[in-house]
Design an enzyme around this catalytic site. Sequence first.
Site, PDB file in Angstrom:
ATOM      1  CG  HIS A   1      -2.135  -0.840   1.076  1.00 41.98           C
ATOM      2  ND1 HIS A   1      -2.105  -2.201   1.298  1.00 41.98           N
ATOM      3  CD2 HIS A   1      -3.411  -0.547   0.717  1.00 41.98           C
ATOM      4  CE1 HIS A   1      -3.320  -2.697   1.078  1.00 41.98           C
ATOM      5  NE2 HIS A   1      -4.130  -1.713   0.726  1.00 41.98           N
TER       6      HIS A   1
ATOM      7  CE  LYS B   1      -4.220  -0.473   4.671  1.00 42.81           C
ATOM      8  NZ  LYS B   1      -5.547   0.089   4.994  1.00 42.81           N
TER       9      LYS B   1
HETATM   10  N1  LIG Z   1     -12.950  -0.758   1.759  1.00 44.15           N
HETATM   11  C1  LIG Z   1     -12.203  -0.243   0.785  1.00 44.15           C
HETATM   12  O1  LIG Z   1     -12.297  -0.633  -0.398  1.00 44.15           O
HETATM   13  C2  LIG Z   1     -11.232   0.829   1.109  1.00 44.15           C
HETATM   14  C3  LIG Z   1     -11.069   1.207   2.393  1.00 44.15           C
HETATM   15  N2  LIG Z   1     -10.194   2.182   2.734  1.00 44.15           N
HETATM   16  C4  LIG Z   1     -10.176   2.545   4.133  1.00 44.15           C
HETATM   17  O2  LIG Z   1     -10.872   3.776   4.277  1.00 44.15           O
HETATM   18  C5  LIG Z   1     -10.304   4.521   5.354  1.00 44.15           C
HETATM   19  C6  LIG Z   1      -9.904   5.898   4.849  1.00 44.15           C
HETATM   20  O3  LIG Z   1      -8.836   5.770   3.914  1.00 44.15           O
HETATM   21  P1  LIG Z   1      -8.208   7.057   3.209  1.00 44.15           P
HETATM   22  O4  LIG Z   1      -9.259   7.803   2.493  1.00 44.15           O
HETATM   23  O5  LIG Z   1      -7.028   6.577   2.474  1.00 44.15           O
HETATM   24  O6  LIG Z   1      -7.730   7.886   4.490  1.00 44.15           O
HETATM   25  P2  LIG Z   1      -7.495   9.460   4.594  1.00 44.15           P
HETATM   26  O7  LIG Z   1      -6.644   9.669   5.792  1.00 44.15           O
HETATM   27  O8  LIG Z   1      -7.044  10.010   3.293  1.00 44.15           O
HETATM   28  O9  LIG Z   1      -8.962  10.050   4.860  1.00 44.15           O
HETATM   29  C7  LIG Z   1      -9.666   9.891   6.043  1.00 44.15           C
HETATM   30  C8  LIG Z   1     -10.504  11.135   6.231  1.00 44.15           C
HETATM   31  O10 LIG Z   1     -11.347  10.925   7.342  1.00 44.15           O
HETATM   32  C9  LIG Z   1     -11.365  12.100   8.113  1.00 44.15           C
HETATM   33  N3  LIG Z   1     -11.782  11.780   9.464  1.00 44.15           N
HETATM   34  C10 LIG Z   1     -11.033  11.245  10.469  1.00 44.15           C
HETATM   35  N4  LIG Z   1     -11.784  11.131  11.564  1.00 44.15           N
HETATM   36  C11 LIG Z   1     -13.017  11.594  11.252  1.00 44.15           C
HETATM   37  C12 LIG Z   1     -14.230  11.719  11.971  1.00 44.15           C
HETATM   38  N5  LIG Z   1     -14.321  11.362  13.253  1.00 44.15           N
HETATM   39  N6  LIG Z   1     -15.317  12.235  11.327  1.00 44.15           N
HETATM   40  C13 LIG Z   1     -15.240  12.611  10.044  1.00 44.15           C
HETATM   41  N7  LIG Z   1     -14.112  12.512   9.305  1.00 44.15           N
HETATM   42  C14 LIG Z   1     -13.022  12.008   9.909  1.00 44.15           C
HETATM   43  C15 LIG Z   1      -9.952  12.653   7.992  1.00 44.15           C
HETATM   44  O11 LIG Z   1      -9.886  14.035   8.348  1.00 44.15           O
HETATM   45  C16 LIG Z   1      -9.666  12.404   6.530  1.00 44.15           C
HETATM   46  O12 LIG Z   1     -10.089  13.463   5.710  1.00 44.15           O
HETATM   47  C17 LIG Z   1      -9.137   3.674   5.879  1.00 44.15           C
HETATM   48  O13 LIG Z   1      -9.580   2.887   6.964  1.00 44.15           O
HETATM   49  C18 LIG Z   1      -8.792   2.793   4.698  1.00 44.15           C
HETATM   50  O14 LIG Z   1      -8.163   1.597   5.061  1.00 44.15           O
HETATM   51  C19 LIG Z   1      -9.428   2.803   1.792  1.00 44.15           C
HETATM   52  C20 LIG Z   1      -9.506   2.441   0.487  1.00 44.15           C
HETATM   53  C21 LIG Z   1     -10.422   1.425   0.019  1.00 44.15           C
HETATM   54  O1  LIG Z   2      -6.081   2.195   3.118  1.00 38.56           O
HETATM   55  C1  LIG Z   2      -6.224   1.821   1.934  1.00 38.56           C
HETATM   56  O2  LIG Z   2      -5.742   2.433   0.981  1.00 38.56           O
HETATM   57  C2  LIG Z   2      -7.013   0.609   1.686  1.00 38.56           C
HETATM   58  N1  LIG Z   2      -7.635   0.062   2.687  1.00 38.56           N
HETATM   59  C3  LIG Z   2      -8.426  -1.108   2.637  1.00 38.56           C
HETATM   60  C4  LIG Z   2      -7.766  -2.210   3.431  1.00 38.56           C
HETATM   61  O3  LIG Z   2      -7.159  -1.950   4.473  1.00 38.56           O
HETATM   62  O4  LIG Z   2      -7.885  -3.371   3.034  1.00 38.56           O
HETATM   63  C5  LIG Z   2      -8.787  -1.507   1.233  1.00 38.56           C
HETATM   64  C6  LIG Z   2      -7.696  -1.296   0.234  1.00 38.56           C
HETATM   65  O5  LIG Z   2      -6.691  -2.227   0.482  1.00 38.56           O
HETATM   66  C7  LIG Z   2      -7.143   0.118   0.303  1.00 38.56           C
END
Ligand SMILES: NC(=O)C1=CN([C@@H]2O[C@H](COP(=O)(O)OP(=O)(O)OC[C@H]3O[C@@H](n4cnc5c(N)ncnc54)[C@H](O)[C@@H]3O)[C@@H](O)[C@H]2O)C=CC1
Ligand SMILES: O=C(O)C1=N[C@H](C(=O)O)C[C@H](O)C1
Length: 251
Positions: free
Chosen positions: A135, A139
């Site tokens: 990643h 992350k």
């Molecule tokens: N299920 C999936 O397919 C995917 C899941 N993810 C997951 O999504 C999550 C976010 O990933 P990213 O966007 O890369 O992180 P990021 O750090 O870029 O964005 C997270 C956002 O959430 C905000 N945030 C934090 N606490 C908050 C709260 N209490 N209320 C409202 N907003 C809040 C932050 O200020 C930030 O803007 C991670 O857990 C990641 O692993 C990421 C990519 C794909």
């Molecule tokens: O943080 C990410 O970027 C991602 N988070 C998810 C995970 O923890 O599996 C999904 C994807 O891998 C991207």
Amino acid sequence: MSKLRVAVIGAKGRMGAEAVQAVEAAEDLELVAAVDRDEALETLTGAGAQVAVDLTHPDAVMGNVEFCVRNGIHAVVGTTGWTDERLDALRGWLADAPGTGVLIAPNFGIGAVLTMRFARQAARFFDSVEVVELHHPGKADAPSGTAVRTAQLIAEARREAGCPPQPDATSTALDGARGADVDGVPVHAVRLRGLVAHQEVLLGGEGEMLTIRHDSLHRSSFMPGVLLGVRRVPTAPGLTFGLEHFLDLDD
Ligand SMILES: NC(=O)C1=CN([C@@H]2O[C@H](COP(=O)(O)OP(=O)(O)OC[C@H]3O[C@@H](n4cnc5c(N)ncnc54)[C@H](O)[C@@H]3O)[C@@H](O)[C@H]2O)C=CC1
Ligand SMILES: O=C(O)C1=N[C@H](C(=O)O)C[C@H](O)C1
């Protein structure tokens, strides 16, 4: 036909910003709230959100989802960090809100969901299996939620098939050299500038190897899954764990 009213929580993040665009571009959906850290969740109820997408942080997601469930807002959750204890708490909230649905999707990428499925199918046929996830360095969690889920599915399939423990003669090792042990499956996490989200499942048997690899090259890869979740979750009360349940896959 009236549009489904959608909120995005974590709207300024890498995934949240992409989700905001995807919802805005969908003709059947209306973005009614886009909130980030330090903005009141009451914005969602004030805006009449029917579905909320949570893409925040493992430390924040529980409070957000509890708010949604207690206010009858369906939730589509991509945020990681879901332990058995957290899932039990969520089931408790949902028991008091029988019409409300929550989808937790460890990965919204269709290819990633299929990777997990293929890994589960292959797991019993090989002596050895290890997971490598790779990643971007921003992350927060390691290993990834997807890798943990993949390892759990592999372990479950191997248990059901009565597979013996994996061969491994390691008797001395630096901390972490053999990865994290997830249900008996070694999981290795790489953090590298330039990457988005990638995973390999390595399976080894007598004289052969199978590698199952998936690459998300851009966060747009997650958006069809996010939108599918948003559209389906209002008709799926209770907890749905994994996007595969909305994909009408065979078996
Ligand atoms: N299920 C999936 O397919 C995917 C899941 N993810 C997951 O999504 C999550 C976010 O990933 P990213 O966007 O890369 O992180 P990021 O750090 O870029 O964005 C997270 C956002 O959430 C905000 N945030 C934090 N606490 C908050 C709260 N209490 N209320 C409202 N907003 C809040 C932050 O200020 C930030 O803007 C991670 O857990 C990641 O692993 C990421 C990519 C794909
Ligand atoms: O943080 C990410 O970027 C991602 N988070 C998810 C995970 O923890 O599996 C999904 C994807 O891998 C991207």
